[in-house]
Design an enzyme around this catalytic site. Structure first.
Site, mmCIF file in Angstrom:
data_model
loop_
_atom_site.group_PDB
_atom_site.id
_atom_site.type_symbol
_atom_site.label_atom_id
_atom_site.label_comp_id
_atom_site.label_asym_id
_atom_site.label_seq_id
_atom_site.Cartn_x
_atom_site.Cartn_y
_atom_site.Cartn_z
ATOM 1 N N VAL A 1 -20.936 -13.815 -3.503
ATOM 2 C CA VAL A 1 -20.600 -12.563 -2.805
ATOM 3 C C VAL A 1 -21.714 -12.208 -1.827
ATOM 4 C CG1 VAL A 1 -20.059 -10.117 -3.046
ATOM 5 C CG2 VAL A 1 -19.317 -11.725 -4.809
ATOM 6 N N GLY B 1 -20.983 -22.751 10.825
ATOM 7 C CA GLY B 1 -20.994 -22.953 9.368
ATOM 8 C C GLY B 1 -20.663 -21.700 8.582
ATOM 9 N N GLU C 1 -14.875 -20.773 6.052
ATOM 10 C CA GLU C 1 -14.473 -21.621 4.930
ATOM 11 C C GLU C 1 -13.816 -22.889 5.475
ATOM 12 O OE1 GLU C 1 -15.078 -20.794 1.544
ATOM 13 O OE2 GLU C 1 -16.283 -19.368 2.642
ATOM 14 N N LYS D 1 -14.242 -11.727 -3.157
ATOM 15 C CA LYS D 1 -15.558 -11.095 -3.352
ATOM 16 C C LYS D 1 -15.393 -9.668 -3.874
ATOM 17 C CE LYS D 1 -17.577 -13.889 0.345
ATOM 18 N NZ LYS D 1 -17.795 -13.962 1.795
HETATM 19 P P1 NAP Z 1 -18.561 -27.567 2.882
HETATM 20 O O1 NAP Z 1 -19.519 -27.553 4.012
HETATM 21 O O2 NAP Z 1 -17.146 -27.918 3.156
HETATM 22 O O3 NAP Z 1 -19.148 -28.551 1.768
HETATM 23 C C1 NAP Z 1 -18.407 -28.978 0.650
HETATM 24 C C2 NAP Z 1 -19.119 -30.167 0.034
HETATM 25 O O4 NAP Z 1 -18.458 -30.554 -1.162
HETATM 26 C C3 NAP Z 1 -19.174 -31.409 0.926
HETATM 27 O O5 NAP Z 1 -20.408 -32.037 0.777
HETATM 28 C C4 NAP Z 1 -18.053 -32.278 0.383
HETATM 29 O O6 NAP Z 1 -18.306 -33.668 0.574
HETATM 30 C C5 NAP Z 1 -18.133 -31.951 -1.085
HETATM 31 N N1 NAP Z 1 -16.887 -32.125 -1.802
HETATM 32 C C6 NAP Z 1 -15.740 -31.410 -1.665
HETATM 33 N N2 NAP Z 1 -14.808 -31.868 -2.512
HETATM 34 C C7 NAP Z 1 -15.365 -32.874 -3.193
HETATM 35 C C8 NAP Z 1 -14.906 -33.762 -4.207
HETATM 36 N N3 NAP Z 1 -13.681 -33.669 -4.700
HETATM 37 N N4 NAP Z 1 -15.768 -34.687 -4.694
HETATM 38 C C9 NAP Z 1 -17.021 -34.788 -4.205
HETATM 39 N N5 NAP Z 1 -17.523 -33.974 -3.253
HETATM 40 C C10 NAP Z 1 -16.693 -33.050 -2.751
HETATM 41 O O7 NAP Z 1 -18.530 -26.149 2.150
HETATM 42 P P2 NAP Z 1 -19.674 -25.033 2.156
HETATM 43 O O8 NAP Z 1 -19.508 -24.161 3.349
HETATM 44 O O9 NAP Z 1 -20.969 -25.637 1.870
HETATM 45 O O10 NAP Z 1 -19.181 -24.131 0.926
HETATM 46 C C11 NAP Z 1 -19.363 -24.577 -0.393
HETATM 47 C C12 NAP Z 1 -19.058 -23.414 -1.349
HETATM 48 O O11 NAP Z 1 -19.925 -22.331 -1.073
HETATM 49 C C13 NAP Z 1 -17.646 -22.859 -1.238
HETATM 50 O O12 NAP Z 1 -17.226 -22.432 -2.512
HETATM 51 C C14 NAP Z 1 -17.837 -21.649 -0.335
HETATM 52 O O13 NAP Z 1 -16.847 -20.661 -0.530
HETATM 53 C C15 NAP Z 1 -19.178 -21.159 -0.807
HETATM 54 N N6 NAP Z 1 -19.932 -20.362 0.156
HETATM 55 C C16 NAP Z 1 -20.081 -20.813 1.418
HETATM 56 C C17 NAP Z 1 -20.852 -20.065 2.300
HETATM 57 C C18 NAP Z 1 -21.074 -20.514 3.716
HETATM 58 O O14 NAP Z 1 -21.737 -19.800 4.471
HETATM 59 N N7 NAP Z 1 -20.599 -21.685 4.134
HETATM 60 C C19 NAP Z 1 -21.445 -18.871 1.879
HETATM 61 C C20 NAP Z 1 -21.251 -18.454 0.553
HETATM 62 C C21 NAP Z 1 -20.495 -19.215 -0.306
HETATM 63 P P3 NAP Z 1 -18.428 -34.290 2.062
HETATM 64 O O15 NAP Z 1 -19.709 -33.739 2.628
HETATM 65 O O16 NAP Z 1 -18.493 -35.753 1.869
HETATM 66 O O17 NAP Z 1 -17.210 -33.828 2.788
HETATM 67 N N1 HSE Z 2 -16.698 -17.888 4.866
HETATM 68 C C1 HSE Z 2 -17.535 -16.926 4.251
HETATM 69 C C2 HSE Z 2 -17.832 -15.826 5.255
HETATM 70 C C3 HSE Z 2 -18.806 -17.568 3.790
HETATM 71 O O1 HSE Z 2 -17.513 -15.985 6.428
HETATM 72 O O2 HSE Z 2 -18.374 -14.788 4.859
HETATM 73 C C4 HSE Z 2 -19.610 -16.669 2.912
HETATM 74 O O3 HSE Z 2 -18.975 -16.448 1.707
#
Ligand code: NAP
Ligand code: HSE
Length: 431
Positions: free
Chosen positions: A133, A188, A191, A206
């Site tokens: 969150v 980045g 989602e 959230k």
């Molecule tokens: P992302 O960039 O899409 O990264 C996902 C990662 O997981 C990648 O490395 C992907 O592999 C791997 N992956 C996905 N499915 C898989 C599987 N079945 N087996 C093995 N590896 C797998 O996502 P992200 O933005 O980092 O977000 C990750 C989490 O954090 C999500 O739950 C999101 O809601 C949360 N979050 C994100 C942010 C943000 O700012 N982005 C902020 C807060 C929370 P590859 O690299 O090989 O594709």
């Molecule tokens: N996609 C989410 C956002 C990442 O834009 O706030 C953080 O949870």
């Protein structure tokens, strides 16, 4: 420091990369603060062929997340892969194996929180999710620990960085929705499926997590009344601006008549409102508590290092507890509050109508509002000749009555279109 806590990561995309960089860059201080060295021993990804340029040996990468969870050289599991499957099953397995879990996965926590907390409790280990969150902002710990002796009345937040970034640029630059969304993805913030952001699903998840913690209850993501920003138009933004408002996607959770009211939608906020000043991908969470009064938490809600910061904080926390064979603060659902129907909400509304520019039309429209107990606070007409636009701001009205008004307006022969209906949260800090 002889002790080593070995970390297995599920996923290494935007957030995972940030975590690995922070653990590497701050390693010395983190070791002292934790009481053990933290070492990333395994990382599961989907695409093993991609070079990630991170300061870990190539051998740590695998495409088998279940093997990471089960590995003897993994003490703490960090889930940053996202989604429900297989993330949920992997986390449950890690907990069964007695391994603490840190996750940033709000979607999963909002859907399966109670089951996951129960698994953690049964195993006697931590499940931490500060990053789920509002990215870098510490808000889970304040609600779960710092405010444990207080009674929270209301939580209001800008909880999604992507939509706040989009609305900010649409407001300040008149930029198009599509262009700005592409930028948010490149930065980045978004989602994997950006409809989770623009449709309000991410903010709703959230909001459900915050409401559950704030009110000692169990709010599922689907319990949150949700509307996204897809239908917010340049006209709405310009009209809001002219009237002294900005449009923000907000989440609001409060306790009303022994029920939990929880909703996410775009709304008009007065420009002088503290949340109106929250720009770009920043998030903010306002908490109103009985004894503490008003609290405001502000910071970066998305992105690799801001989110990584919250995850690393949790890793240190669960590692400290692991070293002492202890568990951190846990969730409670003991007040089990029902969800308040959205029809019972009372707030102000902005309504934009395309109407035939004829005598008597305004009177018809005003009568329709009056017939449904919705009182008009302001009204004016724009446009010319054939079709004019009527802009109306109501006094506080019941949502059910407003919806009935809109249905009746649609049936009027001279109302060509109900172009927009948005809530006006003019009194959000004073209700
Ligand atoms: P992302 O960039 O899409 O990264 C996902 C990662 O997981 C990648 O490395 C992907 O592999 C791997 N992956 C996905 N499915 C898989 C599987 N079945 N087996 C093995 N590896 C797998 O996502 P992200 O933005 O980092 O977000 C990750 C989490 O954090 C999500 O739950 C999101 O809601 C949360 N979050 C994100 C942010 C943000 O700012 N982005 C902020 C807060 C929370 P590859 O690299 O090989 O594709
Ligand atoms: N996609 C989410 C956002 C990442 O834009 O706030 C953080 O949870």
């Amino acid at each position: 420091m002889d002790r080593v806590i070995r970390i297995g990561m599920l996923g290494c995309g935007t957030v995972g990369g940030g975590i690995v960089q922070i653990l590497h860059r701050e390693a010395d201080d983190i070791t002292v603060r934790t009481g053990a060295k933290l070492e990333v021993t395994r990382i599961a990804v989907r695409d093993l062929s991609r070079s990630r340029g991170l300061p870990v040996p190539d051998e740590v990468y695998t495409d088998d997340p279940a093997a990471v969870v089960a590995a003897d050289d993994v003490d703490v599991v960090v889930e940053v892969m996202g989604g429900i499957d297989p993330a949920g099953a992997l986390i449950r397995r890690a907990l069964e194996l007695g391994k603490p879990v840190v996750t940033a996965n709000k979607e999963l926590v909002a859907q399966q929180g109670p089951e996951l907390y129960a698994s953690a409790k049964a195993a006697g280990v931590d499940l931490a999710y500060e990053a789920a969150v509002a990215g870098a902002i510490p808000i889970i710990k304040p609600l779960k620990e710092s405010l444990a002796g207080d009674r929270v009345r209301r939580v209001v937040g800008i909880l999604n960085g992507t939509t706040n970034y989009i609305l900010t640029r649409m407001t300040e630059e008149g930029a198009s929705y599509e262009d700005v969304l592409a930028d948010a993805q490149a930065l980045g913030y978004a989602e994997a499926d950006p409809t989770a952001d623009v449709g309000g699903h991410d903010a709703a998840a959230k909001c459900a997590i915050l409401a559950s913690l704030a009110f000692d209850t169990s709010v599922h993501g689907d319990d949150v009344h949700r509307e996204g920003i897809e239908n917010v138009t340049a006209t709405d933004i310009r009209t809001a601006d002219r009237l002294g408002y900005v449009i923000k996607l907000i989440g609001i959770a409060s306790e009303v008549d022994d029920q939990v009211a929880v909703r996410v939608h775009p709304a008009f906020l007065p420009k002088e409102h503290p949340l109106a000043a929250v720009r770009d991908a920043f998030n903010a969470v306002y908490v109103e508590a009985e004894a503490a009064g008003e609290l405001m938490f502000y910071g970066r809600g998305a992105g690799a290092e801001p989110t990584g910061s919250a995850v690393v904080g949790d890793i240190i926390d669960v590692s400290r507890n692991l070293l002492q064979t202890a568990r951190g603060a846990h969730e409670s659902h003991h007040r089990a509050k029902p969800i308040r129907p959205i029809q019972d909400l009372t707030t102000q509304y902005y309504v934009l109508l395309d109407v035939a520019d004829r005598s008597g039309v305004l009177a018809e429209v005003a009568t329709t509002f009056g017939d449904h107990d919705v009182s008009i606070a302001q009204v004016w007409q724009e446009g010319s000749s054939e079709t004019a636009q009527l802009v109306l701001i109501t006094h506080r009205a019941r949502e059910g009555d407003l919806q009935a008004t809109v249905d009746a307006l649609k049936a009027l022969p001279h109302v060509r279109n109900v172009a927009s209906v948005l809530r006006v949260e003019a009194e959000v800090f004073a209700q």
